[in-house]
Design a protein around this motif. Structure first.
Motif, PDB file in Angstrom:
ATOM      1  N   SER A   1       0.720  12.188 -44.449  1.00  0.00           N
ATOM      2  CA  SER A   1       1.836  11.269 -44.617  1.00  0.00           C
ATOM      3  C   SER A   1       1.400  10.032 -45.410  1.00  0.00           C
ATOM      4  CB  SER A   1       2.337  10.885 -43.222  1.00  0.00           C
ATOM      5  OG  SER A   1       3.503  10.140 -43.298  1.00  0.00           O
TER       6      SER A   1
ATOM      7  N   MET B   1       1.445  10.354 -49.151  1.00  0.00           N
ATOM      8  CA  MET B   1       2.737  10.098 -49.774  1.00  0.00           C
ATOM      9  C   MET B   1       2.997   8.590 -49.847  1.00  0.00           C
ATOM     10  SD  MET B   1       3.796  13.055 -50.525  1.00  0.00           S
ATOM     11  CE  MET B   1       5.535  13.055 -50.882  1.00  0.00           C
ATOM     12  N   PHE B   2       2.549   7.899 -48.830  1.00  0.00           N
ATOM     13  CA  PHE B   2       2.738   6.451 -48.762  1.00  0.00           C
ATOM     14  C   PHE B   2       2.030   5.772 -49.934  1.00  0.00           C
ATOM     15  CE2 PHE B   2       1.496   2.285 -47.122  1.00  0.00           C
ATOM     16  CZ  PHE B   2       2.674   1.830 -46.585  1.00  0.00           C
TER      17      PHE B   2
ATOM     18  N   THR C   1       4.647   3.284 -58.199  1.00  0.00           N
ATOM     19  CA  THR C   1       5.385   2.064 -58.537  1.00  0.00           C
ATOM     20  C   THR C   1       4.574   1.213 -59.503  1.00  0.00           C
ATOM     21  OG1 THR C   1       6.403   2.064 -56.365  1.00  0.00           O
ATOM     22  CG2 THR C   1       6.475   0.010 -57.588  1.00  0.00           C
TER      23      THR C   1
ATOM     24  N   THR D   1       3.438   6.726 -53.379  1.00  0.00           N
ATOM     25  CA  THR D   1       4.619   5.969 -53.788  1.00  0.00           C
ATOM     26  C   THR D   1       4.226   4.602 -54.335  1.00  0.00           C
ATOM     27  OG1 THR D   1       5.728   7.079 -51.971  1.00  0.00           O
ATOM     28  CG2 THR D   1       6.908   5.286 -53.013  1.00  0.00           C
ATOM     29  N   LEU D   2       3.303   3.933 -53.635  1.00  0.00           N
ATOM     30  CA  LEU D   2       2.891   2.597 -54.087  1.00  0.00           C
ATOM     31  C   LEU D   2       2.190   2.653 -55.444  1.00  0.00           C
ATOM     32  CD1 LEU D   2       1.591   1.060 -50.766  1.00  0.00           C
ATOM     33  CD2 LEU D   2       3.309   0.042 -52.247  1.00  0.00           C
TER      34      LEU D   2
END
Lengths: 675, 222
Positions: B29, B32-33, B40, B36-37
């Motif tokens: 998990s 994925m965290f 960005t 994403t960062l």
């Protein structure tokens, strides 16, 4: 292990003296009543609590929906203000998805998964309690925004200095359930962080963040439980389909929620600390929010629907008297849906100008995801085909599920065509589509599950005539309410608009839809009231009233706290059905009995740790309101959270041995042990 | 199963301990965290390759800002902390509690050095004019590396608590070794994530004459 291993087996936890932790704190172990419910680590009690809270929030979300429909019953209505209307539809969507459907699914995960795999509990009982209370407090924070809103409307906040400085006074979230930036974000240079919306958005951000933590913790726990705690002989391809769908849903949650977690962190930094992630005046790209949101948001759709599919896959075989048609294909289709669910998010964004290649790719993938869904529907039909169908209330609701969900699927395939979608975007056609999927599909599936397993949960049978009437009202009212919206949408009625003028040709069908919504609301209320009454006063029933197929039906109702007096060993899929009617009996391990089974000790710590989120959840929006010293509330919350986790860690798992009725070679007897 | 210990350590279906499995799931998990960062940050680097404007209105390039020697040093320290963590886990498996304590102290020390470097870096960048508020670059950089720093800080706190817990005599046997191993999984993961961040956020800025994003500034003019 530690001191707790020395207890002799007992027939009831109340026989033991209260256990002290290493710090000298008394564990709330040998308790009854309120303390017992607040500190329970029993997956069945946690499941019941999840279900009770979810049903309550279903009614809250339903009242919000009825207020929306009442406003739209006639043109130029002024039942609610535009400002209130925005808050109503935002909270309706958020409540139904995060506080209604997901926790009700979680209620089934909790209650059923350990029973279906032949386990005595989940892998981490206290973490399970933590998930529950974190959900409860997250839900409370989100809805506390209404309390502020009502206090504001009543004028009670007028005397406060900070209240005079608020630019916007929508205290409940008002951005829609996906809170698109920049509306939810900020504008202005160099950290000015000027806002378009009031503190409702801050309540939304922190509320969803807390709920996400609850979902993640629960999902880690359930994947671990399903993979690691299966009874002997319970291979993956012998798992009941509901358990399979739980596993896929949990995997979706742990991989999809981080995207929204990060998006919420970024939005929070924008609003609270003047960052520029989505701030268009400083070069931030609001479209990034859409991508991040839907990378979470589309798997979320399958997180909502897969549990209901699992429930229906249990009910249809039971009442058709046949094994599920094409079990491996159903499981595989579920996995494919889960996998493809991550590859279709941009179909929510066709009108944003992605360019022809991505648009075509996402359109094709979206059409492709209809295939495994269609496969499932054909498998369900194949299950019913040639069966001896018993039209019990759960079966009626399950058939309703297939029918309604299929309608939603058809309009979904229409959306996958990008040119058509650009006409349907933000119209009532979309509202019709996803309510057919989420209400006609998911809610009917969950209601079917409630009526199916209530006899197992409480040992009492819901009133059947009332259940039929309620089911009929729900299905009829639902179609009256949402069928016309297809037409309204194609006739141009936009969503999220608090009123409309006469003369557009929308009056009749809006009137019909509102009447349908009232019937639907009354039906859901009746169905839930029937269930609530059943839980306390319903007629007692046998432990296997439906002729069930999976292990949970082999247990007495209500299920004793240790679940299985002796751990089962299964030799086939649908083990209990085979045990009753086939050649393969369930064997039992030589455990339990006088030696007892290990039970985890109860604990205050999950509740204490979760309370930290309650503080932080109130403190963050109050900081945004400008309430003096509100930051200390947040810091207190973080302190409570860390303290709770620390005490939890040093407390140890504890536990005691509970005697079970000796039962060798046959399923546990129908009467439960004293407890 | 009259042994209560047997009930505690009931064999799992896969043979993998619950705690280890749930940590792997959490790390999946967390991938994925961080994914994403990092996405960005990279998206905005591609969109705005030329850095940021400081408070005086001067255009600033990211290579002027970064102190790649310092960051390389702190990266090396974090890598070495993973080595010590592996030694600590191994010591615990052999029941050598003193060796465990020594190595875990080393991990804590190295983790604190890394955090110290990050604090220094943040302060330095702030004085150079990069703030969370004045540019998208500042927002993505501080939130990404700050989130990683938070992970390291949680790891350090965890190991400190474990270090002191080991003196109560309760950290031992199979359970103790498992608990340390789970903490080790977390620590290694946080380390690996930093390797990716160091590559994607720092090193690529020095690729080619103009940096990976084509900033127009030769990488050598530091």
């Amino acid at each position: 292990m530690s001191h707790d291993s020395h207890h002799a087996p007992v027939a009831s936890k109340l026989e033991l003296a209260p256990e002290r932790s290493d710090l000298g704190l008394i564990r709330p172990d040998r308790t009854t009543g309120w303390t017992d419910w607040l500190t329970t680590v029993d997956h069945k009690k946690i499941g019941i609590l999840y279900g009770a809270f979810a049903m309550f929030y279903f009614l809250v979300g339903g009242v919000e929906a009825l207020a929306i429909r009442t406003q739209l019953i006639r043109p130029d209505n002024d039942f609610v203000t535009a400002r209130m209307y925005n808050q109503l539809f935002t909270m309706h969507g958020t409540t139904m998805i995060f506080l209604g459907v997901m926790p009700l699914s979680a209620a089934f995960f909790n209650f059923l998964v350990p029973l279906q795999i032949g386990a005595r509990d989940v892998a981490f009982p206290r973490l399970n309690a933590f998930s529950l209370w974190t959900f409860v407090f997250g839900a409370f924070v989100l809805n506390a925004s209404w309390l502020f809103e009502f206090a504001h409307l009543a004028g009670w906040l007028n005397g406060f200095e900070w209240h005079k400085h608020l630019a916007f006074t929508d205290f409940a979230p008002a951005n829609g359930w996906f809170s698109y930036a920049p509306l939810s974000g900020t504008y202005g240079q160099n950290g000015q962080a000027l806002r378009f919306t009031g503190v409702g958005t801050d309540f939304w951000i922190i509320g969803i963040q807390v709920l996400g933590i609850a979902s993640l913790a629960a999902s880690f726990n359930f994947i671990c439980t399903i993979i690691n705690m299966r009874a002997k002989g319970m291979t993956m391809m012998r798992l009941p389909v509901f358990t399979w769908m739980t596993l896929i849903t949990a995997i979706l949650i742990i991989l999809a929620f981080p995207a929204i977690t990060v998006a919420l962190i970024e939005l929070m930094f924008d609003r609270a600390f003047g960052a520029n992630f989505f701030n268009p005046s400083a070069g931030g790209q609001p479209i990034l929010w859409q991508h991040l949101f839907w990378i979470f948001g589309h798997p979320e759709v399958y997180i909502l629907v897969l549990p209901a599919m699992g429930i229906v896959s249990e009910i249809l075989p039971t009442f058709s008297g046949k094994a599920l048609f094409g079990y491996p294909i159903i499981v595989f289709s579920g996995a494919v849906i889960g996998f493809l669910g991550f590859a279709v998010w941009s179909h929510h964004m066709f009108t944003t100008g992605l360019g022809p290649v991505p648009t075509a790719a996402f359109a094709l993938l979206t059409m492709a995801i209809a295939v495994p869904t269609g496969v499932k529907i054909f498998n369900w039909l194949g299950t019913i085909w040639g069966g001896r169908v018993r039209f019990t209330p759960p079966m009626v609701l399950s058939l309703g599920f297939i029918w309604m969900f299929m309608c939603g699927g058809f309009s979904g395939v229409m959306h996958s065509s990008a040119p058509a979608d650009s006409q349907q975007q933000d119209s009532y056609f979309v509202i019709a589509h996803f309510h057919y999927v989420l209400l006609g599909g998911v809610l009917l599936g969950l209601m079917a599950g409630l009526y199916f397993w209530f006899p197992k949960i409480f040992g009492r049978m819901p009133n059947a005539p009332l259940a039929y009437i309620a089911s009929g009202m729900v299905i009829l009212g639902f179609n009256l309410a949402f069928g016309p919206m297809h037409y309204l949408g194609l006739a141009g009625m936009p969503r999220r608009t608090h009123t409309y003028h006469a003369g557009n040709g929308w009056e009749t069908w809006n009137y019909v839809a509102t009447i349908g919504a009232y019937i639907l609301g009354a039906g859901v209320f009746l169905a839930f009231a029937n269930l609530a009454w059943t839980a306390f006063k319903g007629k007692k029933c046998a432990s296997d009233p439906w002729g069930g197929r999976t292990l949970e039906w082999s247990l007495p109702s209500p299920v004793p706290e240790y679940n299985f007096a002796q751990a089962p060993i299964v030799a086939t899929r649908d083990a209990y059905f085979e045990d009753k009617h086939g050649g393969k009996r369930i064997a039992y391990e030589n455990d339990g009995g006088e030696a007892g089974v290990h039970m985890p000790s109860q604990s205050w710590m999950p509740l204490v740790a979760s309370t930290g989120f309650l503080f932080a959840g109130f403190g963050m929006p109050m900081m945004a309101m400008g309430v003096p010293h509100a930051g200390w509330i947040v810091i207190t919350g973080l302190g409570v959270l860390i303290l709770g986790i620390w005490l939890w860690a040093v407390e140890g798992p504890g536990g005691y041995m509970l005697k079970t009725p000796a039962a060798s070679g046959s399923p546990a007897p129908a009467e439960t042990a004293a407890h | 199963m009259s042994e209560t210990a047997a009930a505690h350590d009931a064999p799992t279906s896969t043979g993998i301990d619950h705690k280890k499995l749930i940590m792997w799931l959490f790390l999946a998990s967390d991938c994925m965290f961080f994914g994403t960062l990092i996405s960005t940050h990279l998206l905005y680097r591609k969109l705005y390759p030329s850095g940021f404007t400081d408070a005086e209105g001067h255009q600033r390039f990211i290579q002027n800002l970064f102190n790649i020697e310092l960051t390389s040093f702190s990266t090396f320290i974090l890598l070495m902390s993973s080595f010590l963590m592996a030694l600590a886990v191994s010591a615990m498996h052999k029941g050598e509690i003193k060796s465990f304590r020594r190595n875990v102290l080393g991990v804590i020390f190295f983790g604190l050095i890394f955090l110290g470097c990050q604090v220094f870096e943040f302060t330095h960048f702030y004085h150079q004019g990069l703030t969370i508020q004045n540019s998208v670059l500042g927002s993505t950089f501080y939130v990404l590396t700050g989130t990683h720093g938070t992970h390291v800080a949680i790891g350090v706190l965890w190991l400190i608590l474990m270090y002191f817990y080991s003196f109560t005599g309760k950290l031992g046997g199979h359970t103790g070794a498992l608990d340390v191993e789970v903490a080790g999984l977390y620590w290694h993961f946080v380390d690996i994530v930093w390797i990716i961040i160091f590559t994607a956020v720092y090193l690529v800025e020095y690729l080619g004459p103009n940096g990976f994003w084509g900033t127009g500034l030769p990488a050598v003019t530091k």
